[in-house]
Write an enzyme that holds these catalytic residues in place. Structure first.
Site, short mmCIF file in Angstrom:
data_model
loop_
_atom_site.label_atom_id
_atom_site.label_comp_id
_atom_site.label_asym_id
_atom_site.label_seq_id
_atom_site.Cartn_x
_atom_site.Cartn_y
_atom_site.Cartn_z
N ASP A 1 5.06 27.36 8.76
CA ASP A 1 6.36 26.84 8.94
C ASP A 1 6.49 25.37 9.09
O ASP A 1 7.23 24.67 9.06
CB ASP A 1 6.92 27.39 10.44
CG ASP A 1 5.77 27.44 11.41
OD1 ASP A 1 5.25 26.35 11.71
OD2 ASP A 1 5.85 28.72 12.07
N HIS B 1 -2.98 29.64 5.59
CA HIS B 1 -2.08 30.61 4.81
C HIS B 1 -0.98 29.56 4.42
O HIS B 1 0.03 30.26 3.58
CB HIS B 1 -1.41 31.65 5.89
CG HIS B 1 -2.29 32.70 6.15
ND1 HIS B 1 -1.82 33.38 7.48
CD2 HIS B 1 -3.44 32.75 5.92
CE1 HIS B 1 -3.03 34.17 7.72
NE2 HIS B 1 -3.97 33.74 6.95
N CYS C 1 6.14 24.49 -9.40
CA CYS C 1 6.24 25.24 -10.59
C CYS C 1 4.92 25.43 -11.25
O CYS C 1 4.04 25.05 -11.50
CB CYS C 1 6.76 24.10 -11.76
SG CYS C 1 6.96 24.75 -13.34
N CYS D 1 11.84 22.48 -16.16
CA CYS D 1 10.97 23.06 -17.15
C CYS D 1 11.38 24.19 -17.69
O CYS D 1 10.92 24.85 -18.58
CB CYS D 1 9.50 22.64 -17.33
SG CYS D 1 8.52 23.77 -16.32
#
Ligand SMILES: [Zn+2]
Length: 241
Positions: A107, A122, A130, A153
């Site tokens: 978070d 994690h 992307c 893209c």
């Protein structure tokens, strides 16, 4: 928790200048972020699969729409703010007493509180890339994108979060081992340490004081020289830097 336990923790903190904190979901629950592993049953009505299935690499590949429906609904908390635990750990680092925070949370609340050296085993919901051109996107972009977020893209954007079936980042593991093996005090908080291989990292600790602060029993309780069964934020709030 009794005053005796707080006093003992205070004296450990007072005499240490190489503390490492290892934290889990319990650190963020006081910021209103639930531990999704502990509330499994809640999702049965709304989702056809358990969280461990949806938040897995193969499920993400097969069914990104359903993955992102769950991910955005249950794993993103853009309004969450750091709590007393995050704030105190940042203070301890600024005072030169704490060397690193190692967290299983995704978070970003430690950085929001001002912590600088944070190892996110994690990953983080705040980093998204992307899959085709590796362009970076922030959390807001992912939240605002309808369905599966797409790059300019045309590629699919994947959160830099370690899914089930995926390995941890090697550099993160090396850094975590480095800080744990050099520490003189290791404070484990808000985690039952069931998530492997994160749990195995604790074995590298060779320092003087192992402190466990958790609401429920953990695998390290037997080795701990101080065990406090309480909320991590309430405990750390009472410690003076
Ligand atoms: Zn792209």
């Amino acid at each position: 928790m009794g005053m005796e336990e707080i006093n003992k923790l205070q004296s450990i903190v007072d005499e240490s200048d190489n503390i490492v904190f290892f934290g889990g979901a319990g650190v963020s629950t006081e910021s209103g972020i639930p531990d999704f592993r502990s509330v499994d049953g809640l999702y049965n009505q709304k989702y056809k699969y358990p969280p461990e299935t949806i938040i897995s690499h193969s499920f993400y590949r097969r069914n990104p729409e359903e993955f992102y429906r769950f991910y955005k609904d249950k794993m993103l908390f853009p309004e969450a703010k750091p709590n007393k635990a995050h704030m105190k750990l940042a203070e301890l680092e600024a005072a030169g007493k704490l060397k690193a925070v190692i967290t299983q949370n995704i978070d970003g609340l430690h950085q929001m509180a001002g912590s600088r050296r944070v190892i996110e085993l994690h990953g983080s919901v705040h980093r998204n890339y992307c899959e085709r051109c590796h362009k970076f996107y922030d959390l807001r972009y992912v939240i605002d994108a309808p369905g599966v977020p797409k790059c300019s893209c045309g590629g699919t954007i994947k959160p830099d979060v370690v899914l089930y079936e995926e390995g941890l980042n090697n550099q993160d593991i090396e850094d975590a081992i480095h800080y744990i093996s050099e520490a003189d005090t290791l404070i484990i908080g808000g985690t039952s340490l069931v998530v492997y291989p994160a749990a195995g990292l604790i074995r590298y600790f060779r320092g003087r004081h192992l402190v466990v602060i958790n609401m429920s029993p953990t695998q390290s309780d037997r080795e701990a020289d101080l065990l406090i069964t309480d909320k991590i934020g309430s405990v750390l709030d009472q410690i003076h830097v």
